[in-house]
Design a protein around this motif. Sequence first.
Motif, PDB file in Angstrom:
ATOM      1  N   UNK A  56     -29.694  25.710 -14.300  1.00 40.83           N
ATOM      2  CA  UNK A  56     -29.885  25.299 -12.912  1.00 40.83           C
ATOM      3  C   UNK A  56     -28.631  24.615 -12.376  1.00 40.83           C
ATOM      4  N   UNK A  57     -27.992  23.810 -13.218  1.00 43.19           N
ATOM      5  CA  UNK A  57     -26.750  23.131 -12.824  1.00 43.19           C
ATOM      6  C   UNK A  57     -25.637  24.149 -12.581  1.00 43.19           C
ATOM      7  N   UNK A  58     -25.560  25.161 -13.460  1.00 42.96           N
ATOM      8  CA  UNK A  58     -24.535  26.199 -13.314  1.00 42.96           C
ATOM      9  C   UNK A  58     -24.743  26.993 -12.021  1.00 42.96           C
ATOM     10  N   UNK A  59     -25.989  27.308 -11.698  1.00 39.73           N
ATOM     11  CA  UNK A  59     -26.267  28.030 -10.449  1.00 39.73           C
ATOM     12  C   UNK A  59     -25.850  27.211  -9.236  1.00 39.73           C
ATOM     13  N   UNK A  60     -26.053  25.911  -9.306  1.00 43.59           N
ATOM     14  CA  UNK A  60     -25.663  25.033  -8.196  1.00 43.59           C
ATOM     15  C   UNK A  60     -24.144  25.054  -8.004  1.00 43.59           C
ATOM     16  N   UNK A  61     -23.391  25.002  -9.087  1.00 43.98           N
ATOM     17  CA  UNK A  61     -21.923  25.030  -8.992  1.00 43.98           C
ATOM     18  C   UNK A  61     -21.451  26.374  -8.454  1.00 43.98           C
ATOM     19  N   UNK A  62     -22.053  27.465  -8.938  1.00 41.54           N
ATOM     20  CA  UNK A  62     -21.673  28.804  -8.463  1.00 41.54           C
ATOM     21  C   UNK A  62     -21.973  28.953  -6.976  1.00 41.54           C
ATOM     22  N   UNK A  63     -23.083  28.371  -6.537  1.00 40.73           N
ATOM     23  CA  UNK A  63     -23.454  28.448  -5.124  1.00 40.73           C
ATOM     24  C   UNK A  63     -22.417  27.770  -4.243  1.00 40.73           C
ATOM     25  N   UNK A  64     -21.792  26.708  -4.741  1.00 38.69           N
ATOM     26  CA  UNK A  64     -20.825  25.960  -3.940  1.00 38.69           C
ATOM     27  C   UNK A  64     -19.401  26.508  -4.102  1.00 38.69           C
ATOM     28  N   UNK A  65     -18.978  26.729  -5.342  1.00 34.48           N
ATOM     29  CA  UNK A  65     -17.578  27.093  -5.615  1.00 34.48           C
ATOM     30  C   UNK A  65     -17.392  28.511  -6.140  1.00 34.48           C
ATOM     31  N   UNK A  66     -18.467  29.260  -6.298  1.00 32.44           N
ATOM     32  CA  UNK A  66     -18.352  30.591  -6.881  1.00 32.44           C
ATOM     33  C   UNK A  66     -18.263  30.514  -8.401  1.00 32.44           C
ATOM     34  N   UNK A  67     -18.212  31.683  -9.040  1.00 37.91           N
ATOM     35  CA  UNK A  67     -18.160  31.707 -10.506  1.00 37.91           C
ATOM     36  C   UNK A  67     -16.893  31.049 -11.040  1.00 37.91           C
ATOM     37  N   UNK A  68     -15.807  31.169 -10.294  1.00 39.61           N
ATOM     38  CA  UNK A  68     -14.559  30.544 -10.749  1.00 39.61           C
ATOM     39  C   UNK A  68     -14.673  29.022 -10.774  1.00 39.61           C
ATOM     40  N   UNK A  69     -15.630  28.468 -10.026  1.00 34.20           N
ATOM     41  CA  UNK A  69     -15.807  27.026 -10.014  1.00 34.20           C
ATOM     42  C   UNK A  69     -16.231  26.463 -11.353  1.00 34.20           C
ATOM     43  N   UNK A  70     -16.817  27.303 -12.208  1.00 37.51           N
ATOM     44  CA  UNK A  70     -17.221  26.863 -13.532  1.00 37.51           C
ATOM     45  C   UNK A  70     -16.023  26.619 -14.442  1.00 37.51           C
ATOM     46  N   UNK A  71     -14.835  27.004 -13.978  1.00 38.41           N
ATOM     47  CA  UNK A  71     -13.637  26.885 -14.824  1.00 38.41           C
ATOM     48  C   UNK A  71     -12.631  25.884 -14.261  1.00 38.41           C
ATOM     49  N   UNK A  72     -13.099  24.959 -13.443  1.00 42.31           N
ATOM     50  CA  UNK A  72     -12.227  23.877 -12.987  1.00 42.31           C
ATOM     51  C   UNK A  72     -11.749  23.066 -14.190  1.00 42.31           C
ATOM     52  N   UNK A  73     -10.451  22.820 -14.259  1.00 48.29           N
ATOM     53  CA  UNK A  73      -9.893  22.055 -15.366  1.00 48.29           C
ATOM     54  C   UNK A  73      -9.573  22.867 -16.600  1.00 48.29           C
TER      55      UNK A  73
END
Length: 294
Positions: A56-73
């Motif tokens: 659920x947390x991952x879906x929230x991040x993808x909704x805001x920043x897209x799939x690439x948002x999961x790779x910040x940092x």
Amino acid sequence: MADTFGQVVLGAGLTVLSHPLMYIKVLIQVGHEPLPPTLGRNLFGRQVQQLPGLFAYAKHIIKIDGRSGLYNGLGPRLCAGAIGTVVHSNVLQVGLKTLLGGQQKPAEGSLEHVVNETTKEMIARSCASIITHPFHVITLRCMVQFIGRETKYSGVFSSIVTVYREEGVWGFFAGLIPRLLADVLSLWICNLLAHAFNTYAIDDSMSHTGEIKNCSQAVTGFFASMLTYPFLLWQLGCRNICSKGLPPYASVYPTWVDCWRHLSREGNMGRGNSLFFRKLPAGKTYAFDQKRFF
């Protein structure tokens, strides 16, 4: 050299695969809860109020920043992993051979042997942690700035310039002490407990002795990581290790000791230790505007 290169490549691959999980874990550790609690079921099937889990947390991040948002940092974390592997390998292979080369080697499996090997590993890990800590700080800042929707830390080199310009050299080493303590204590607890178990609980005449000893090492390592987990929270609470945009969305503490006292007083020393079946903190109220608990 070839072995070190192989370790760097393997480590980089594992880092890429595990980065979304670490990213979500760090956001939970600093207290960011973007989604309200929901009604769910625990392991025993009973209905309880639960916090959103990993997916659920991952879906929230993808909704805001897209799939690439999961790779910040990811960039600075890859740098830290590669440099740390090289430093660790060189310290073990070159420096410690020179330092301890003249000593007589104790019998393998003896307590003295375990102490010597653990000391070597401790020095190698500590050197790698100290040298790569600036990249570790930048990695955390790239992740945590998601909370305040900042873009100050967008790349490795620009982040280095930003940290140095605003905080000087010491800004690169915020949170180093609890990180070193966690590494050192976890290593010693794991190795000494495994040695005690292998010495007093396992008979060499037993079948599959090697497999049992490997299993005991894994179990004691897990136990040691549980005991030292609060240190990971304390280093995240250190002033300046995270984005300046955290307040009022999460707390910032002058030192890691202040973070320790506050989390201990609230009974929140295990925050973020689970990404599934996350129970609602007892006696806490969820603030929708600040996306955290009080």
